[in-house]
Design an enzyme around this catalytic site. Structure first.
Site, PDB file in Angstrom:
ATOM      1  N   MET A  75       0.668  -1.247  -0.026  1.00 44.86           N
ATOM      2  CA  MET A  75       0.033  -0.086   0.020  1.00 44.86           C
ATOM      3  C   MET A  75       0.900   1.428  -0.168  1.00 44.86           C
ATOM      4  SD  MET A  75      -2.839  -1.153  -0.490  1.00 44.86           S
ATOM      5  CE  MET A  75      -3.407  -2.871  -0.235  1.00 44.86           C
ATOM      6  N   CYS A  76       2.037   1.103   0.073  1.00 43.39           N
ATOM      7  CA  CYS A  76       2.940   2.488  -0.116  1.00 43.39           C
ATOM      8  C   CYS A  76       2.704   3.074  -1.646  1.00 43.39           C
ATOM      9  CB  CYS A  76       4.509   2.058   0.057  1.00 43.39           C
ATOM     10  SG  CYS A  76       4.741   1.825   1.881  1.00 43.39           S
ATOM     11  N   HIS A  77       2.790   4.412  -1.458  1.00 41.56           N
ATOM     12  CA  HIS A  77       2.803   5.149  -2.622  1.00 41.56           C
ATOM     13  C   HIS A  77       4.314   5.218  -3.351  1.00 41.56           C
ATOM     14  CE1 HIS A  77      -0.945   6.513  -0.684  1.00 41.56           C
ATOM     15  NE2 HIS A  77      -1.326   6.774  -2.005  1.00 41.56           N
ATOM     16  N   MET A 112       8.249   4.893   5.747  1.00 39.94           N
ATOM     17  CA  MET A 112       8.229   3.225   5.481  1.00 39.94           C
ATOM     18  C   MET A 112       9.562   3.333   4.470  1.00 39.94           C
ATOM     19  SD  MET A 112       6.054   1.748   6.780  1.00 39.94           S
ATOM     20  CE  MET A 112       6.607   0.244   6.239  1.00 39.94           C
ATOM     21  N   GLU A 113      10.003   4.414   3.990  1.00 45.20           N
ATOM     22  CA  GLU A 113      11.146   4.345   3.145  1.00 45.20           C
ATOM     23  C   GLU A 113      12.391   4.275   4.027  1.00 45.20           C
ATOM     24  OE1 GLU A 113       8.222   5.644   0.197  1.00 45.20           O
ATOM     25  OE2 GLU A 113       8.672   6.032   2.317  1.00 45.20           O
ATOM     26  N   ASP A 127      23.547 -11.232   5.928  1.00 41.85           N
ATOM     27  CA  ASP A 127      23.961 -12.122   4.776  1.00 41.85           C
ATOM     28  C   ASP A 127      25.456 -12.006   4.606  1.00 41.85           C
ATOM     29  OD1 ASP A 127      23.379 -13.540   2.358  1.00 41.85           O
ATOM     30  OD2 ASP A 127      24.106 -11.696   1.032  1.00 41.85           O
TER      31      ASP A 127
END
EC number: 4.6.1.17
Length: 161
Positions: A75-77, A112-113, A127
Site C-alpha cells: 500500500m505504499c505510494h 516506510m522508506e 547476509d
C-alpha cells in the site's frame, strides 16, 4: 463501519487517495541494531569479512531499498526521493547501529522508506557475515523521527504514554 483510509467500501484493502494533500518537505529517520560477536564487529570494521566491504554493500542495499519500498510494501505510494543516506556506528563492542535518513518533497511521508532502508541494510550485514557469525540478531528496528505532513513531527521519546 468506521472510515479506515486503507479500506474501501467493500471492506477490502486499497491504496489511500492522497491527491488532495499538500506537497511539503518530509523527512524520516529510522534505525536497526544488530547484536553480534565482538570479533564479528571487529572483522566488519577491519574489512576482513570474506565477502568484502560489509558496510559499503549494506550502504548501497539500504539506499536501493528506500528507492524500491513501494515495490515491496503493497500500500505504499511510489514517491520520488530527494535524498537517502545510511550511517553506521558501534554501540559497544558487540552492536552495530544503522541509521537511515530519507527525504522528499511530496504529499506523503517517507517513514516506510527509512524503515525499509534500515531493515535491508541490516539484512545485508547479516547476509555478508552469516558464515562468520550465524548468531547475529537484528534486535531493533524503529522510526526515530519524522518531519512534515498533516500529522506533524514525531521524535522517538517525545511520544506520550
Amino acid at each position: 463501519m468506521r472510515n479506515y483510509p486503507h479500506i474501501n467500501e467493500q471492506g477490502r484493502a486499497r491504496m489511500v487517495d492522497v491527491s488532495e494533500k499538500e506537497v511539503t518537505r518530509r523527512t524520516a529517520e529510522a534505525k536497526s541494531v544488530l547484536k553480534m560477536k565482538p570479533e564479528t564487529l571487529t572483522a566488519i570494521y577491519e574489512g576482513t569479512v570474506g565477502k568484502g566491504d560489509v558496510l559499503a554493500v549494506a550502504q548501497v542495499a539500504g539506499i536501493m531499498a528506500a528507492k524500491k519500498t513501494s515495490d515491496l510494501i503493497p500500500m505504499c505510494h511510489p514517491i520520488p526521493l530527494r535524498g537517502a543516506d545510511i550511517s553506521f556506528s558501534s554501540l559497544g563492542e558487540d552492536q552495530l547501529e544503522i541509521i537511515a535518513t530519507v527525504k522528499t518533497d511530496n504529499v506523503t511521508g517517507v517513514e516506510m522508506e527509512a524503515l525499509t532502508a534500515a531493515s535491508l541494510a541490516a539484512l545485508t550485514v547479516y547476509d555478508m557475515c552469516k558464515a562468520y557469525d550465524k548468531g547475529i540478531v537484528i534486535e531493533q528496528t524503529c522510526l526515530l523521527k519524522k518531519t512534515g505532513g498533516k500529522s506533524g513531527d514525531f521524535h522517538r521519546g517525545d511520544e506520550e504514554g
